[in-house]
Design an enzyme around this catalytic site. Structure first.
Site, PDB file in Angstrom:
ATOM      1  N   PRO A 140       0.834  -1.200   0.000  1.00 53.50           N
ATOM      2  CA  PRO A 140       0.000   0.000   0.000  1.00 53.50           C
ATOM      3  C   PRO A 140       0.869   1.251   0.000  1.00 53.50           C
ATOM      4  CG  PRO A 140      -0.802  -1.584   1.602  1.00 53.50           C
ATOM      5  CD  PRO A 140       0.516  -2.096   1.119  1.00 53.50           C
ATOM      6  N   GLU A 141       0.579   2.176  -0.912  1.00 55.59           N
ATOM      7  CA  GLU A 141       1.303   3.440  -0.968  1.00 55.59           C
ATOM      8  C   GLU A 141       0.389   4.549  -0.469  1.00 55.59           C
ATOM      9  OE1 GLU A 141       3.506   4.197  -4.524  1.00 55.59           O
ATOM     10  OE2 GLU A 141       3.893   2.082  -4.891  1.00 55.59           O
TER      11      GLU A 141
END
Length: 275
Positions: A2-3
């Site tokens: 996840p960014e």
């Protein structure tokens, strides 16, 4: 992993379900996730009786603001949060459960077990680990062109390596760095201190625009990523280069090339992003 856009989507989703919930029990099934305090029983006792008043974000970190403390959570590779009723079966790889005074629970699931949690005194989160070394968020007012240009001028590392450095700018990861550099027409191996101010301005602009668009669409679905309620992000439909090896460049039609930059898989158009 996840960014920033995925973490922002999780933050917004969780706020709909857990704000003003009071914690009355905590169960930790994998103690290595808890980094501060280093004792899981102490971690539990600090949280019991605390109410979640807000959820903020710094880079890729979630910040749960409680009465007296801030719980700082990093999802790392595959961490996920989800809200359940207490009588629902607990899924495999659920490592931390926060039970509320209602009939609900916030559950943290992490197949890889790489996620981390820190509890710090409320108001001290930015001056203690793990946030004290982070650079500005791309959406912060501190992420100015002047700041960015000066930081890039101090290093001869590749621009991709610098964009991935969380002490320079917090929140950018492999996906969005590739997309940003493609849109800015900058080769990822170009030395940071060789970039002109106009090129730096374009990189900054495209980083912000790319992240804004991804946040609006709920993040990027890559492999197993979903948000906290199991909703798939839609930005993968808009990716121009990441994961598009051998596909036609949307600008010029040349095939997208995958190469290694600093050990990271990197997607570029060799025609549009000339070295």
């Amino acid at each position: 992993m996840p960014e920033l856009p995925e973490v922002e989507t999780i933050r917004k989703t969780l706020k709909r379900f857990v704000l003003n919930r009071t914690i009355n029990d905590v169960n930790v099934y994998w103690g290595n996730i808890i980094k501060k305090p280093d004792d899981t029983e102490h971690f539990k006792q600090l949280l019991i009786g605390q109410t979640i008043h807000d959820i903020k974000r710094k880079g890729k970190f979630l910040l749960f603001e409680l009465d007296d403390y801030t719980l700082i959570s990093h999802l790392r590779m595959e961490g996920k949060y989800s809200v359940h009723y207490k009588d629902e079966p607990v899924k495999k790889h659920t490592h931390v459960i926060f039970s509320f005074t209602t009939d609900e629970e916030l559950r943290y699931n992490d197949v890889r077990k790489f996620g981390t949690m820190h509890i710090v005194n409320k108001g001290e989160e930015l001056i203690q680990k793990p946030l004290d070394q982070l650079g500005p968020d791309p959406f912060d007012k501190e992420f100015t062109l002047d700041y960015f240009y000066k930081r890039l001028k101090t290093t001869n590392r590749s621009i991709k390596a610098v964009l991935l450095d969380q002490t320079v700018v917090a929140g950018l990861g492999n996906i969005y760095v590739d997309e940003t550099l493609f849109k800015a027409r900058i080769h990822p191996l170009k030395k940071s201190n060789k970039l002109t101010k106009k090129e730096v301005q374009e990189i900054r602009k495209q980083a912000i625009l790319t992240l804004e668009e991804a946040v609006e669409q709920g993040g990027t679905t890559i492999r197993s990523y979903v948000n906290s309620q199991g909703e798939m992000g839609m930005f993968q439909q808009e990716l121009a280069v990441y994961g598009q090896e051998n596909e036609a460049c949307p600008n010029c039609g040349s095939p997208i090339t995958k190469m290694k930059v600093g050990g990271r898989g990197t997607h570029i158009c060799l025609n549009c992003q000339r070295f």
